[in-house]
Design a protein around this motif. Structure first.
Motif, mmCIF file in Angstrom:
data_model
loop_
_atom_site.group_PDB
_atom_site.id
_atom_site.type_symbol
_atom_site.label_atom_id
_atom_site.label_comp_id
_atom_site.label_asym_id
_atom_site.label_seq_id
_atom_site.Cartn_x
_atom_site.Cartn_y
_atom_site.Cartn_z
ATOM 1 N N UNK A 24 8.720 -16.028 -12.360
ATOM 2 C CA UNK A 24 7.972 -15.330 -11.300
ATOM 3 C C UNK A 24 8.879 -14.571 -10.330
ATOM 4 N N UNK A 25 10.190 -14.446 -10.651
ATOM 5 C CA UNK A 25 11.106 -13.646 -9.837
ATOM 6 C C UNK A 25 11.335 -12.309 -10.560
ATOM 7 N N UNK A 26 10.630 -11.260 -10.136
ATOM 8 C CA UNK A 26 10.733 -9.979 -10.837
ATOM 9 C C UNK A 26 11.749 -9.027 -10.221
ATOM 10 N N UNK A 27 11.956 -9.171 -8.931
ATOM 11 C CA UNK A 27 13.010 -8.384 -8.237
ATOM 12 C C UNK A 27 13.681 -9.351 -7.271
ATOM 13 N N UNK A 75 1.664 -14.502 -0.153
ATOM 14 C CA UNK A 75 0.988 -14.750 -1.428
ATOM 15 C C UNK A 75 0.326 -13.504 -2.002
ATOM 16 N N UNK A 76 -0.079 -12.573 -1.080
ATOM 17 C CA UNK A 76 -0.798 -11.368 -1.498
ATOM 18 C C UNK A 76 -0.336 -10.215 -0.614
ATOM 19 N N UNK A 77 0.462 -9.325 -1.165
ATOM 20 C CA UNK A 77 1.037 -8.248 -0.338
ATOM 21 C C UNK A 77 -0.035 -7.287 0.193
ATOM 22 N N UNK A 78 -1.181 -7.190 -0.487
ATOM 23 C CA UNK A 78 -2.231 -6.269 -0.023
ATOM 24 C C UNK A 78 -2.874 -6.752 1.277
ATOM 25 N N UNK A 79 -2.677 -8.011 1.616
ATOM 26 C CA UNK A 79 -3.242 -8.569 2.849
ATOM 27 C C UNK A 79 -2.331 -8.353 4.062
ATOM 28 N N UNK A 80 -1.141 -7.741 3.848
ATOM 29 C CA UNK A 80 -0.176 -7.538 4.938
ATOM 30 C C UNK A 80 -0.252 -6.109 5.469
ATOM 31 N N UNK A 81 -0.377 -5.963 6.781
ATOM 32 C CA UNK A 81 -0.360 -4.626 7.388
ATOM 33 C C UNK A 81 1.061 -4.086 7.474
ATOM 34 N N UNK A 82 1.981 -4.950 7.889
ATOM 35 C CA UNK A 82 3.373 -4.540 8.069
ATOM 36 C C UNK A 82 4.144 -4.885 6.801
ATOM 37 N N UNK A 83 3.953 -4.060 5.795
ATOM 38 C CA UNK A 83 4.547 -4.303 4.477
ATOM 39 C C UNK A 83 5.068 -2.983 3.928
ATOM 40 N N UNK A 84 6.249 -3.020 3.316
ATOM 41 C CA UNK A 84 6.832 -1.831 2.684
ATOM 42 C C UNK A 84 6.770 -2.039 1.175
ATOM 43 N N UNK A 86 7.652 -1.559 -2.543
ATOM 44 C CA UNK A 86 8.755 -1.036 -3.350
ATOM 45 C C UNK A 86 8.265 -0.636 -4.726
ATOM 46 N N UNK A 87 7.220 -1.307 -5.194
ATOM 47 C CA UNK A 87 6.682 -1.024 -6.524
ATOM 48 C C UNK A 87 5.209 -1.416 -6.531
ATOM 49 N N UNK A 88 4.391 -0.627 -7.214
ATOM 50 C CA UNK A 88 2.950 -0.929 -7.223
ATOM 51 C C UNK A 88 2.635 -2.174 -8.047
ATOM 52 N N UNK A 89 3.595 -2.650 -8.850
ATOM 53 C CA UNK A 89 3.358 -3.852 -9.663
ATOM 54 C C UNK A 89 3.520 -5.144 -8.866
ATOM 55 N N UNK A 90 4.102 -5.056 -7.661
ATOM 56 C CA UNK A 90 4.395 -6.265 -6.884
ATOM 57 C C UNK A 90 3.125 -6.837 -6.260
ATOM 58 N N UNK A 91 2.937 -8.140 -6.454
ATOM 59 C CA UNK A 91 1.755 -8.834 -5.914
ATOM 60 C C UNK A 91 2.103 -9.762 -4.752
ATOM 61 N N UNK A 92 3.337 -10.286 -4.757
ATOM 62 C CA UNK A 92 3.716 -11.315 -3.783
ATOM 63 C C UNK A 92 5.198 -11.190 -3.463
ATOM 64 N N UNK A 93 5.595 -11.766 -2.327
ATOM 65 C CA UNK A 93 6.992 -11.645 -1.890
ATOM 66 C C UNK A 93 7.399 -12.890 -1.115
ATOM 67 N N UNK A 114 3.418 -11.650 -10.139
ATOM 68 C CA UNK A 114 2.403 -12.699 -10.290
ATOM 69 C C UNK A 114 1.777 -12.960 -8.922
ATOM 70 N N UNK A 115 0.448 -13.027 -8.821
ATOM 71 C CA UNK A 115 -0.166 -13.332 -7.526
ATOM 72 C C UNK A 115 0.119 -14.780 -7.092
ATOM 73 N N UNK A 116 0.390 -14.959 -5.807
ATOM 74 C CA UNK A 116 0.548 -16.266 -5.168
ATOM 75 C C UNK A 116 1.408 -17.255 -5.967
ATOM 76 N N UNK A 117 2.655 -16.894 -6.318
ATOM 77 C CA UNK A 117 3.463 -17.764 -7.175
ATOM 78 C C UNK A 117 4.393 -18.706 -6.411
ATOM 79 N N UNK A 118 4.620 -18.432 -5.111
ATOM 80 C CA UNK A 118 5.707 -19.124 -4.402
ATOM 81 C C UNK A 118 5.227 -20.409 -3.740
ATOM 82 N N UNK A 119 6.034 -21.467 -3.897
ATOM 83 C CA UNK A 119 5.717 -22.776 -3.328
ATOM 84 C C UNK A 119 6.845 -23.202 -2.390
#
Ligand code: SME
Length: 142
Positions: A24-27, A75-84, A86-93, A114-119
């Motif tokens: 689940x680590x793509x970048x 868990x979901x980058x689309x839910x963040x207002x202050x987000x940059x 880097x790639x449209x494939x990214x779901x989480x950070x 992958x959506x919501x992968x981090x624990x």
């Protein structure tokens, strides 16, 4: 004793290894405070090249961690207002700050497709990775 390899090489190896071996680590990359400027500069990374090689403090997930000194799990980058993006494939950070002698000098940043992968396991693991790098930097400064 100084480490055998330059720290930047060790950081690159960590990026390459984690990106290749953790599903689940793509970048995987490091950002560091850019001299005396209130901005982050991209260091070693593995994955797709990014346009965001300089990030002002406060901007995006990375810039927020530069000022908060706290882990930031998204868990979901689309839910963040202050987000940059880097790639449209990214779901989480996840971004974990790197402290050297108590000072936040940068961070490890991981994007996942992958959506919501981090624990909490990721947080503890990345804190450990950063603390090992911090020890090398502290040793080099002596
Ligand atoms: N998404 C980050 C920018 C860096 S890229 O993920 C490599 C942010 O919002 O700060």
């Amino acid at each position: 004793l100084k480490s055998q390899k330059p720290i930047v090489v060790i950081q690159q190896e960590i990026c390459d290894y984690l990106q290749a071996n953790v599903a689940h680590y793509d970048w995987v990359g490091f950002y560091f405070k850019n001299g005396d400027k209130e901005e982050l500069k991209l260091g070693p990374y593995a994955g797709e090249p990014t346009d965001h090689t300089i990030i002002p403090f406060g901007k995006g997930i990375c810039g927020q961690v530069a000022v908060s000194n706290q882990n930031f799990v998204v868990p979901d980058v689309t839910a963040q207002d202050n987000y940059i993006a880097c790639s449209i494939t990214v779901k989480a950070e996840i971004v974990v700050p790197l402290f050297v002698n108590g000072e936040n000098i940068g961070q490890i940043d991981i994007d996942s497709n992958t959506p919501d992968p981090f624990t909490e396991e990721d947080e503890r693991f990345l804190e450990f990775v950063n603390s090992e790098i911090a020890k090398l930097i502290e040793r080099e400064r002596q």
